[in-house]
Design a protein around this motif. Structure first.
Motif, PDB file in Angstrom:
ATOM      1  N   ASP A  68       0.842  -1.190   0.000  1.00 18.65           N
ATOM      2  CA  ASP A  68       0.000   0.000   0.000  1.00 18.65           C
ATOM      3  C   ASP A  68       0.882   1.246   0.000  1.00 18.65           C
ATOM      4  OD1 ASP A  68      -2.862  -1.125   0.767  1.00 18.65           O
ATOM      5  OD2 ASP A  68      -1.426  -2.104   2.095  1.00 18.65           O
ATOM      6  N   THR A  98       0.832   4.464   1.953  1.00 22.15           N
ATOM      7  CA  THR A  98       0.284   5.198   3.079  1.00 22.15           C
ATOM      8  C   THR A  98       1.126   6.452   3.303  1.00 22.15           C
ATOM      9  OG1 THR A  98       1.692   4.038   4.651  1.00 22.15           O
ATOM     10  CG2 THR A  98      -0.452   3.029   4.138  1.00 22.15           C
ATOM     11  N   GLU A  99       0.698   7.273   4.264  1.00 22.34           N
ATOM     12  CA  GLU A  99       1.499   8.447   4.615  1.00 22.34           C
ATOM     13  C   GLU A  99       2.895   8.010   5.064  1.00 22.34           C
ATOM     14  OE1 GLU A  99      -0.486  11.647   6.965  1.00 22.34           O
ATOM     15  OE2 GLU A  99      -2.175  10.235   6.928  1.00 22.34           O
ATOM     16  N   ASP A 112      -5.370  18.333   3.238  1.00 23.64           N
ATOM     17  CA  ASP A 112      -4.771  17.550   4.323  1.00 23.64           C
ATOM     18  C   ASP A 112      -5.809  17.088   5.341  1.00 23.64           C
ATOM     19  OD1 ASP A 112      -5.413  19.926   5.532  1.00 23.64           O
ATOM     20  OD2 ASP A 112      -3.380  20.357   6.271  1.00 23.64           O
ATOM     21  N   GLN A 113      -7.089  17.138   4.955  1.00 21.19           N
ATOM     22  CA  GLN A 113      -8.158  16.755   5.881  1.00 21.19           C
ATOM     23  C   GLN A 113      -8.517  15.271   5.816  1.00 21.19           C
ATOM     24  OE1 GLN A 113      -9.298  19.265   8.141  1.00 21.19           O
ATOM     25  NE2 GLN A 113      -7.409  20.010   7.173  1.00 21.19           N
ATOM     26  N   THR A 114      -7.942  14.550   4.875  1.00 19.30           N
ATOM     27  CA  THR A 114      -8.163  13.101   4.778  1.00 19.30           C
ATOM     28  C   THR A 114      -6.822  12.406   4.640  1.00 19.30           C
ATOM     29  OG1 THR A 114      -8.310  13.058   2.356  1.00 19.30           O
ATOM     30  CG2 THR A 114     -10.350  13.503   3.575  1.00 19.30           C
ATOM     31  N   SER A 115      -6.782  11.131   4.985  1.00 22.34           N
ATOM     32  CA  SER A 115      -5.526  10.389   4.875  1.00 22.34           C
ATOM     33  C   SER A 115      -5.084  10.260   3.424  1.00 22.34           C
ATOM     34  CB  SER A 115      -5.670   8.997   5.511  1.00 22.34           C
ATOM     35  OG  SER A 115      -6.692   8.257   4.874  1.00 22.34           O
ATOM     36  N   THR A 116      -6.053  10.056   2.506  1.00 22.93           N
ATOM     37  CA  THR A 116      -5.702   9.985   1.087  1.00 22.93           C
ATOM     38  C   THR A 116      -5.146  11.319   0.608  1.00 22.93           C
ATOM     39  OG1 THR A 116      -7.372   8.293   0.624  1.00 22.93           O
ATOM     40  CG2 THR A 116      -6.587   9.589  -1.246  1.00 22.93           C
ATOM     41  N   ARG A 148      -3.652  13.660   2.407  1.00 21.95           N
ATOM     42  CA  ARG A 148      -2.323  13.883   2.979  1.00 21.95           C
ATOM     43  C   ARG A 148      -1.268  13.051   2.264  1.00 21.95           C
ATOM     44  NH1 ARG A 148      -5.538  13.933   7.661  1.00 21.95           N
ATOM     45  NH2 ARG A 148      -5.065  11.746   8.139  1.00 21.95           N
ATOM     46  N   THR A 149      -1.627  11.815   1.925  1.00 22.51           N
ATOM     47  CA  THR A 149      -0.678  10.943   1.216  1.00 22.51           C
ATOM     48  C   THR A 149      -0.356  11.497  -0.163  1.00 22.51           C
ATOM     49  OG1 THR A 149      -1.479   8.989   2.406  1.00 22.51           O
ATOM     50  CG2 THR A 149      -0.276   8.610   0.354  1.00 22.51           C
ATOM     51  N   HIS A 195       5.862  -0.420   6.300  1.00 19.23           N
ATOM     52  CA  HIS A 195       4.489  -0.921   6.134  1.00 19.23           C
ATOM     53  C   HIS A 195       4.379  -2.355   6.615  1.00 19.23           C
ATOM     54  CE1 HIS A 195       0.436  -0.860   4.846  1.00 19.23           C
ATOM     55  NE2 HIS A 195       0.587  -1.641   3.799  1.00 19.23           N
TER      56      HIS A 195
END
Length: 266
Positions: free
Chosen positions: A46, A48-49, A79-83, A85-86, A259
């Motif tokens: 995956d 991820t951040e 930057d309000q969601t993990s996607t 931010r990534t 990861h």
């Protein structure tokens, strides 16, 4: 001369053609500039951040992953969601992303062949033939083979799977049938239970099994093993590293160190 991101994409397309991906999928070249020069590639199941940050620290220009970093439509990039931010982290660091998902599940030497190999199955063949790619190679999700310890109990085989895949745990239905002919489907493939039964299998190894699917397996009389999504698919990452290193010997290619399985188990 170093390769470009588009060169890596094209090489992966030769192995696991992106046009063989399933209709719901979003595999492909998803982030970056195609002509961006690549010297270091990070491989991960995956993106991820944490993986994006690791790639930045290492100086990688590209991440090759199995799961698409963009799967559902992105309506806002913040930057309000993990996607978000990534994706921002990738863009800010100039890191590209190429993701080979269901096309790599189905390809020869892909996820399911790696899973069958990890479980030491003999005489491996396709569970379902979905088609033939542009090079005339048959492809399809799932594999079937003979268990190395044919005749063992489902509980014994579950312990074997846990060891070979370094899985957190194995949830399984034991029907009393000895384990001989085994089907595997990396990731969420329990919907293929009837295909495994039609292929003469007494055991099916997959992940993300739902409650009703355990009940169905018990009613059908087939042992069903849930080894976890990460454990059944992360087996392809070493194969990706090997493939890219062989095709691009001047590149530094390595597997992520950050990861791991998403959950713990007791």
């Amino acid at each position: 001369m170093a390769a470009a991101i588009i060169d890596v994409y094209r090489a992966l397309d030769q192995w696991a053609p992106f046009d063989t991906q399933m209709d719901f999928d979003n595999a492909g070249f998803l982030v970056g500039r195609g002509e961006r020069e690549v010297r270091r590639v990070l491989v991960s199941l995956d993106i991820t951040e944490a993986v994006a940050a690791e790639a930045g620290r290492w100086g990688a220009e590209l991440i090759v992953s199995h799961h698409p970093v963009i799967f559902h439509p992105v309506k806002a990039l913040t930057d309000q969601t993990s996607t978000g931010r990534t994706l921002l982290l990738l863009a800010e660091q100039g890191i590209g992303a190429v993701c080979a998902h269901t096309n790599l599940d189905a390809a020869q030497g892909g996820v399911n062949d790696c899973l069958a190999r990890a479980l030491e199955l003999d005489g491996v063949e396709l569970l379902c033939r979905d088609g033939t790619d542009g090079q005339g190679r048959p492809y399809g999700i799932g594999r079937v083979g003979t268990a190395p310890q044919a005749g063992c109990s489902a509980a014994e085989f579950a312990a074997f799977i846990k060891e070979k895949l370094s899985a957190c745990s194995i949830r399984f239905v034991e029907t009393g049938r000895p384990v001989r002919r085994v089907a595997v489907g990396g990731g969420a493939c329990a919907s293929m239970l009837s295909d495994a039964l039609a292929a003469g299998c007494d055991t099916f190894v997959t992940a993300d099994v739902k409650y009703d699917q355990y009940l169905e397996a018990k009613a059908l009389g087939i042992n069903l093993m849930d080894a976890g999504h990460f454990a059944t698919e992360d087996v392809v990452c070493p194969a990706l590293v090997q493939f890219l290193s062989r095709h691009f010997p001047k590149l530094e290619v390595r597997r992520t160190e950050s990861h791991r399985e998403a959950y713990d188990s007791v």
